[in-house]
Design a protein around this motif. Structure first.
Motif, mmCIF file in Angstrom:
data_model
loop_
_atom_site.group_PDB
_atom_site.id
_atom_site.type_symbol
_atom_site.label_atom_id
_atom_site.label_comp_id
_atom_site.label_asym_id
_atom_site.label_seq_id
_atom_site.Cartn_x
_atom_site.Cartn_y
_atom_site.Cartn_z
ATOM 1 N N SER A 169 4.006 -5.085 9.965
ATOM 2 C CA SER A 169 4.155 -5.038 8.867
ATOM 3 C C SER A 169 5.440 -4.261 8.575
ATOM 4 O O SER A 169 5.982 -3.540 9.187
ATOM 5 C CB SER A 169 3.096 -4.041 8.148
ATOM 6 O OG SER A 169 1.736 -4.801 8.124
ATOM 7 N N ALA A 225 -5.720 -1.457 3.242
ATOM 8 C CA ALA A 225 -4.919 -2.726 3.674
ATOM 9 C C ALA A 225 -5.758 -4.099 3.561
ATOM 10 O O ALA A 225 -5.271 -5.031 3.151
ATOM 11 C CB ALA A 225 -4.292 -2.425 5.254
ATOM 12 N N PHE A 257 3.985 -1.056 3.892
ATOM 13 C CA PHE A 257 3.670 0.115 3.257
ATOM 14 C C PHE A 257 4.830 0.853 2.830
ATOM 15 O O PHE A 257 6.097 0.872 3.166
ATOM 16 C CB PHE A 257 3.211 0.981 4.426
ATOM 17 C CG PHE A 257 1.932 0.354 4.975
ATOM 18 C CD1 PHE A 257 2.143 -0.573 6.264
ATOM 19 C CD2 PHE A 257 0.871 0.632 4.566
ATOM 20 C CE1 PHE A 257 0.764 -1.081 6.934
ATOM 21 C CE2 PHE A 257 -0.640 0.355 5.086
ATOM 22 C CZ PHE A 257 -0.523 -0.478 6.142
ATOM 23 N N VAL A 266 0.868 -1.240 -0.020
ATOM 24 C CA VAL A 266 -0.010 0.048 -0.129
ATOM 25 C C VAL A 266 0.896 1.258 0.002
ATOM 26 O O VAL A 266 1.991 1.268 0.819
ATOM 27 C CB VAL A 266 -1.031 0.024 1.166
ATOM 28 C CG1 VAL A 266 -1.489 1.383 1.269
ATOM 29 C CG2 VAL A 266 -2.037 -1.191 1.316
ATOM 30 N N GLN A 290 -6.559 1.870 6.585
ATOM 31 C CA GLN A 290 -7.039 0.544 6.855
ATOM 32 C C GLN A 290 -7.752 -0.269 5.792
ATOM 33 O O GLN A 290 -7.640 -1.221 5.469
ATOM 34 C CB GLN A 290 -7.850 0.729 8.029
ATOM 35 C CG GLN A 290 -8.515 -0.598 8.862
ATOM 36 C CD GLN A 290 -7.348 -1.176 9.361
ATOM 37 O OE1 GLN A 290 -6.432 -0.760 9.931
ATOM 38 N NE2 GLN A 290 -7.455 -2.550 9.398
ATOM 39 N N LEU A 336 -1.160 -8.320 2.885
ATOM 40 C CA LEU A 336 -0.451 -7.184 2.878
ATOM 41 C C LEU A 336 1.111 -7.364 3.249
ATOM 42 O O LEU A 336 1.536 -7.916 4.254
ATOM 43 C CB LEU A 336 -0.937 -6.372 4.177
ATOM 44 C CG LEU A 336 -0.482 -5.068 4.479
ATOM 45 C CD1 LEU A 336 -0.785 -3.912 3.303
ATOM 46 C CD2 LEU A 336 -0.930 -4.383 5.631
#
Lengths: 453, 486
Positions: free
Chosen positions: A165, A127, A136, A4, A124, A133
């Motif tokens: 993450s 994600a 980021f 993302v 969110q 996921l």
């Protein structure tokens, strides 16, 4: 696995847009130079990583756009929609009206907490849209107010909300001769805060890219769009699918994780530089050929001599001879200007990649002594050519690349801080002198660590 | 998109303000071909549907019809004057539909060139009315970012009541920026008490303004003359585009004969237009008003900015080689283009902002900064003190333009002169009784004002001293390297 992207501020949004354009044009163009099957699997991997498909079949970028004033986001959204190849999700953006006024404190202490919920809500949702996921990727500049201040705050929030993450921050280093007068303050505050929450900082310097545009791409009147396109190409060359080190026919399923594993063995060392060769004007591409040995030789020397592009490399710089290897604290033993690395990652794309010999990058003298070269160096390859370049090599390096710029920015910021200039603008929003001092301390520590490699 | 409200006070303020609205409309008309009320317009104008009887709630987004028709643009402004002449003219002029009575505050007898009358007497009298009207105007704004005050320093209303309003704005709207365009009196000003009025106003500006853009009539006059010379000399072949003159009203609404100050006032109006261009239009590197304040004000009281505008006119030929572009940058640092008499090149720069409009890219900007830097002295802690902005939309009649704002110690002589003229009168207690007879006015007001000015001058002095040290260091360094022959 999907990534993302969070685009922050004017710079972040402008660059983010170019990145998605580059990724899309790479997979849509048929210049794969490889088998159809390979090409198909490359396209699928890229799409899964960066896009999701809506009913009409148009890829939608997995991105959240954030800015404190509306003009840039609305431009970005409409430009993407007009391209016809891809677009942004119309709901995935957040903007305000006032801007941050180039004030880090405003971005961090005022806008951040005020809009935390709305922004994290959008993140969110993106994600959750991912099957898996992968982490980021945030894009921001250090010089302004939103990208830098709000960006630092959002990174912190990401870390809190997604503790497992990976977070990779793409940071734009401003021009040395000023775009923003308080850019050094903003940079110091940003870097010190990012260091705490981020996994790695991937840096692009405006001065360097500007030179590439001028000297390699032969652009006469360089615009920010040109700069951003070069940056997007370099980022694409890292993030497009590759096969991980151990071979195997599948594209890497965990790009950010693999990147961190390869390059960030120790949390004290997070500054990553990026070099990509060759870089030539698009209309020269059909008339140029390159050889892998030549490219690898140049890339290696760029690493050692800390050259910013493939012209003007100082070939005099050599690694120290093997007999003189001493414990890493004696950095004076290494010749001046020699760029010591902690870890390096080379990514090769295009024709005959599997035949390329990368032994020269495994030379122990390139690295600090506390990692074995086989752990410090990684190579990823794919026969699928990238962005119309028949052969393309990228180097992501955790080394002393950024030591000088960092030292320079901290020095200038300290000089200004000593005279207390502009401090009232920050205290107005809740950033006190102690916060500055803390940031200086953090960065001095980073500088010291990198210096004594 | 943020909004700004203009408060024009006094004869000078209103005359300049009038030119500003005229030119703003001209600019937006040139950009906005479709006539739809858009974001850019909303920063200064409010779309009002007169069909529903005037002040509807909220903004009606629709086609802008001509000025006389149903839906009209209403200007976000407050017009204040203590005599009726100027405001009445505005209300009878072509812009009359743009203002409504709720935006006006007028009286009949004027302030008699007396700061105390403007500030203490009328201030007290009209305080509530002003606050109420400000609130009303602010309510129509989605996100009010800035108040622009336009006034002169030498008179009574603009100076006295203008600074009273400044005070008021700080109290009532503390979060909104206050940018003040002040016209400073020249040495041979015909108003005898202008030094008193100016110094008393300076104290208010020191304490309550975020940014001040001083303007001097002498400079404006010189610019007008320069342009006239250019036109009259009839240079070979090339004709000047009439609407490109920084002094011209061509293409604007104003059809009446040009008044003597119009040309000069147009320059100031253009200053304000360029200042706000990046906030209204798109660009690759936006520079909003809060950024100007953030970057150009290193210490709270040092917020006086020397401005210069280029080009003053554009020749009719279309092709603009990059040498012309570079000339534009050089001009911005030449004294002929400044709106105030000062010498920044031989003084110390604390900060400098360049706002470029039109088809100019970052490489042009960088090239010129590199070129001009060596000839300018920057303070030691801000050696690369440049703030830059790129706006894609050029002003009417030009392909590109540049506004330079400098926070430079060269403004010190202006203040020193002002103080001297003040002291000349004050020592003899000349005309003092006119002031002291006003309720609320005491001798201490005068002594505090001059002391505030002295402190300001002292702050600039301290910075100038560092320049001399820097200069000496540079000389030593160069001598050591053998660059100078003894």
């Amino acid at each position: 696995m999907s990534i993302v992207t969070v685009q922050l501020g004017q710079c972040g949004n402008q660059i983010g847009h170019e990145v998605f354009c580059c990724l899309c044009s790479d997979i849509c163009g048929s210049h794969g130079l490889c088998s159809k099957k390979e090409n198909q699997s490359y396209q699928d991997a890229c799409k899964e990583r960066f896009f999701w498909e809506e009913q009409s079949g148009v890829p939608v970028a997995r991105a959240v756009l954030v800015d404190m004033e509306p003009k840039v986001i609305s431009q970005t959204l409409s430009m993407a929609a007009r391209s016809g190849c891809w677009k942004y999700n119309n709901q995935s953006h957040f903007c305000q009206k006032q801007g941050s006024g180039n004030n880090w404190a405003n971005g961090y202490s005022v806008h951040g907490p005020r809009h935390k919920e709305s922004i994290m809500d959008l993140v969110q949702r993106e994600a959750e849209r991912c099957d898996r996921l992968g982490g980021f990727f945030t894009i921001m500049s250090m010089a302004g107010g939103t990208g830098s201040g709000l960006g630092a705050f959002v990174t912190q929030c990401l870390r809190d909300a997604f503790p497992a993450s990976f977070i990779l921050n793409h940071v734009i280093w401003p021009y040395g001769t000023g775009e923003v007068i308080v850019q050094n303050y903003n940079s110091v505050l940003t870097l010190s805060h990012l260091y705490r929450s981020s996994d790695a900082l991937l840096v692009h310097e405006n001065d360097v890219i500007h030179k590439i545009c001028a000297q390699l791409m032969n652009i006469k009147q360089i615009s920010f769009r040109d700069v951003n396109q070069v940056i997007a190409h370099q980022l694409g060359s890292v993030f497009q699918p590759v096969h991980p080190a151990e071979g195997g026919s599948n594209y890497s399923r965990n790009p950010l994780g693999d990147l961190m594993e390869a390059l960030v063995p120790h949390p004290e060392f997070k500054m990553l530089g990026l070099r990509n060769i060759p870089q030539i004007p698009e209309n020269s591409l059909p008339y140029s050929t390159f050889s892998w040995p030549g490219l690898i030789k140049h890339l290696r020397q760029m690493l050692i001599a800390n050259a910013q592009m493939e012209e003007g490399i100082d070939w005099q710089v050599r690694p120290p001879p093997p007999g003189s290897s001493t414990p890493s604290s004696h950095s004076t033993k290494k010749p001046l200007h020699f760029n010591t690395s902690i870890a390096n990652l080379v990514i090769l794309r295009g024709k005959d990649v599997h035949s390329v010999d990368l032994g020269s990058f495994q030379d122990p003298s390139l690295y600090t002594s506390w990692l074995k070269p086989q752990d410090a160096f990684n190579a990823w390859r794919t026969p699928r050519a990238f962005n119309k370049y028949e052969k393309s090599a990228s180097l992501v390096s955790n080394s002393q690349f950024l030591l000088k710029p960092l030292d320079s920015v901290v020095g200038k910021a300290w000089n200004m801080f000593a005279s207390k200039a502009y401090i009232h603008q920050y205290t107005k929003f809740g950033i006190e002198e102690e916060d500055f001092l803390d940031s200086f301390t953090t960065l001095e520590q980073v500088i010291s660590s990198y210096t004594t490699l | 998109m943020t909004q700004s409200v203009v408060v024009q006070v006094g004869q000078c303020g209103n005359q300049v303000g009038c030119r500003f609205w005229d030119l703003a409309l001209r600019e937006h008309a040139a950009v906005n071909k479709k006539g739809i009320y858009d974001e850019a317009l909303s920063s200064f104008f409010r779309n009002v549907d007169t069909r529903s009887g005037g002040d509807g709630p909220g903004i009606y987004k629709g086609k802008i019809c001509s000025l006389k028709a149903r839906v009209r643009q209403s200007i976000k402004a407050l017009l204040i004057d203590m005599e009726e002449g100027v405001v009445n003219e505005i209300l009878q002029g072509p812009l009359r539909d743009m203002f409504d009575s709720k935006q006006l505050i007028t009286d009949v007898s004027g302030s008699g060139n007396n700061w105390a009358v403007g500030h203490k007497l009328y201030g007290y009298q009209y305080r509530e009315s002003i606050v109420e009207k400000l609130r009303k105007t602010a309510e129509h704004c989605d996100c009010l970012q800035c108040f622009f005050i336009i006034h002169s320093m030498g008179g009574g209303t603009g100076s006295g009541l203008g600074t009273f309003v400044l005070n008021l704005l700080e109290d009532e709207f503390p979060e909104v920026y206050r940018f003040v365009t002040s016209v400073y009196p020249s040495g041979e000003d015909d108003v005898i008490t202008s030094p008193y009025n100016s110094v008393l106003a300076m104290k208010e500006l020191n304490e309550h303004a975020d940014c001040v853009l001083p303007v001097e009539n002498e400079s404006l006059f010189d610019i007008v003359n320069k342009i006239n010379q250019m036109i009259n000399s009839g240079k070979l072949g090339s004709t000047v585009k009439q609407n490109s003159l920084v002094t011209s009203s061509t293409g604007s609404v104003k059809t009446l004969q040009e008044k003597p100050f119009d040309a000069m006032n147009n320059i100031v109006a253009n200053l304000l237009l360029n200042l706000t261009s990046s906030a209204r239009f798109e660009g690759s590197l936006n520079m909003d008003l809060n950024e100007i304040s953030m970057n150009l004000v290193p210490f709270p009281r040092l917020h006086y900015l020397v401005s210069s505008l280029t080009p003053l006119y554009t020749l009719a030929d279309v092709n603009v080689p990059s040498r012309r572009l570079d000339q534009m940058f050089s001009d911005a640092f030449s004294r002929d283009h400044q709106l105030i008499q000062a010498d920044p090149k031989h003084s110390l720069y604390l900060a400098c902002a360049l706002l470029v409009r039109g088809n100019v890219q970052v490489s042009d900007l960088r090239r010129n900064i590199e070129r001009l830097k060596p000839s300018l002295h920057f303070v030691s802690w801000n050696q690369e003190g440049w703030k830059t902005g790129l706006c894609s939309v050029p002003p009417v009649g030009h392909s590109h333009s540049l506004l330079a704002l400098a926070n430079n110690t060269c403004i010190k002589p202006t203040f020193i002169e002002l103080k001297e003229r003040f002291m000349k009168l004050y020592k003899k207690k000349a005309h003092l009784h006119h002031y002291l007879q006003i309720d609320g006015m005491e001798q201490s007001c005068f002594s505090e004002a001059v002391s505030s000015l002295s402190d300001l001058i002292e702050e600039y002095n301290e910075l100038d001293v560092t320049k001399d040290d820097q200069f000496h260091n540079e000389v030593e360094a160069h001598t050591a390297l053998g660059h100078y022959t003894t």
